[in-house]
Write an enzyme that holds these catalytic residues in place. Structure first.
Site, PDB file in Angstrom:
ATOM      1  N   GLY A 231       0.839  -1.201   0.000  1.00  0.00           N
ATOM      2  CA  GLY A 231       0.000   0.000   0.000  1.00  0.00           C
ATOM      3  C   GLY A 231       0.866   1.239   0.000  1.00  0.00           C
TER       4      GLY A 231
ATOM      5  N   SER B 288       1.768   3.457  -2.261  1.00  0.00           N
ATOM      6  CA  SER B 288       1.640   4.538  -3.243  1.00  0.00           C
ATOM      7  C   SER B 288       0.705   5.656  -2.813  1.00  0.00           C
ATOM      8  CB  SER B 288       1.146   3.966  -4.585  1.00  0.00           C
ATOM      9  OG  SER B 288      -0.165   3.433  -4.446  1.00  0.00           O
TER      10      SER B 288
ATOM     11  N   ASP C  47      -1.875  -8.002  -5.452  1.00  0.00           N
ATOM     12  CA  ASP C  47      -2.943  -8.117  -4.468  1.00  0.00           C
ATOM     13  C   ASP C  47      -2.361  -8.907  -3.305  1.00  0.00           C
ATOM     14  OD1 ASP C  47      -5.103  -8.701  -2.878  1.00  0.00           O
ATOM     15  OD2 ASP C  47      -6.202  -9.843  -4.392  1.00  0.00           O
ATOM     16  N   VAL C  48      -1.975  -8.213  -2.236  1.00  0.00           N
ATOM     17  CA  VAL C  48      -1.255  -8.883  -1.157  1.00  0.00           C
ATOM     18  C   VAL C  48      -2.158  -9.763  -0.294  1.00  0.00           C
ATOM     19  CG1 VAL C  48       0.728  -7.343  -1.019  1.00  0.00           C
ATOM     20  CG2 VAL C  48      -1.388  -6.729   0.177  1.00  0.00           C
TER      21      VAL C  48
ATOM     22  N   ASN D 136       1.518  -2.288   5.311  1.00  0.00           N
ATOM     23  CA  ASN D 136       0.681  -1.100   5.454  1.00  0.00           C
ATOM     24  C   ASN D 136      -0.666  -1.212   4.744  1.00  0.00           C
ATOM     25  OD1 ASN D 136       0.148   1.963   5.722  1.00  0.00           O
ATOM     26  ND2 ASN D 136       0.178   1.652   3.511  1.00  0.00           N
TER      27      ASN D 136
ATOM     28  N   SER E 270      -4.152   0.379  13.772  1.00  0.00           N
ATOM     29  CA  SER E 270      -5.044   1.490  14.101  1.00  0.00           C
ATOM     30  C   SER E 270      -5.313   1.493  15.599  1.00  0.00           C
ATOM     31  CB  SER E 270      -6.362   1.350  13.331  1.00  0.00           C
ATOM     32  OG  SER E 270      -7.364   2.190  13.869  1.00  0.00           O
TER      33      SER E 270
ATOM     34  N   TYR F 220     -13.299  -3.587  10.748  1.00  0.00           N
ATOM     35  CA  TYR F 220     -12.054  -2.816  10.881  1.00  0.00           C
ATOM     36  C   TYR F 220     -11.442  -3.006  12.266  1.00  0.00           C
ATOM     37  CZ  TYR F 220      -8.890   1.192  10.437  1.00  0.00           C
ATOM     38  OH  TYR F 220      -7.775   2.009  10.379  1.00  0.00           O
TER      39      TYR F 220
END
Length: 243
Positions: free
Chosen positions: A9, A11, A60-61, A87, A140, A153
């Site tokens: 992630g 970029s 696609d990790v 990330n 988070s 999440y």
């Protein structure tokens, strides 16, 4: 050879800031991204303009086949890996009873948790070739603080906490350090899609500092955790040499 850092992630948002700051400190940076070629190109151009060394890799990790391809690319290109920054992540609001909750659950757990597990699993053999490997999981505050409309999440973030702890335990014999960073609300393209300007102002005012955290705040901490300065092992060796 320079030390090598992979940022998933990498970029956009926090990942972009980490990619840039890692490159500034001399890392060979691999920006891993899933969708937007133009954002990856812009990030790589910015790093190159600053004099940094960077490559991009589309994957696609959450898909192990893609992660294995990433591992092969790193091995063929560099022969080792020093830092893995897990990330990549998304946020989609959903309450437990919502009709969409199961789809949000599956997608969020795949990208936010499964992907971190897959990258750690498949890249650790390359990290073992480093003199001081480091894995940094970006999570988070939701890992320990429940949020409304955020069941998937929050559960993914809590899972990252235990993934980090178990990884740290299992990889310690190989001198690989594993840490997690749990930012609060940070203004990024992802949060701007779900939070309003009023939300950002309210959150900033609720902080003792009177401001929100920034992607650069997280990036600076990631750079420290990736460095030898963060290695307790190295400090203990230095202390012992004074006796």
């Amino acid at each position: 050879m320079k030390n090598v850092a992979v940022i998933t992630g990498g970029s956009s948002g926090i990942g972009k800031a980490i990619s840039i700051e890692m490159a500034k400190t001399g890392f060979e940076v691999v920006v891993v991204y899933a969708h937007d070629d133009s954002k990856a190109d812009d990030t790589c151009l910015e790093i190159s303009t600053l004099g940094g060394s960077v490559r991009k890799f589309k994957a696609d990790v959450a898909n192990e086949k893609d992660v294995k391809m990433l591992a092969n690319f790193i091995e063929q290109t560099y022969g080792k890996l020093d830092v893995l920054v897990n990330n990549a992540g998304i946020y989609q609001p959903a309450r437990i009873e919502d009709a969409s909750a199961i789809d949000v659950w599956d997608t969020t757990l795949d990208i936010n948790l499964r992907a971190k597990f897959l990258c750690s699993k498949n890249l650790v053999s390359l990290l073992k070739k480093s003199s001081y490997g480091s894995i940094i999981n970006i999570s988070s505050r939701a890992a320990s603080r429940p949020m409304d409309e955020s069941i998937a999440y929050c559960c993914a973030a809590a899972g990252i906490t235990m993934l980090t702890k178990v990884s740290a335990l299992e990889f310690a014999p190989y001198h690989i350090r594993v840490n997690a960073i749990n930012p609060g609300l940070t203004r990024t393209p992802m949060t701007e899609r779900v939070d309003t300007e009023e939300d950002f102002i309210r959150y900033a005012n609720a902080n003792p500092s009177g401001r929100m955290g920034t992607p650069l705040d997280v990036a600076n901490l990631a750079v420290f955790l990736a460095s030898e300065d963060a290695s307790l092992r190295e400090r203990l060796v230095n202390f012992e040499s004074l006796d």
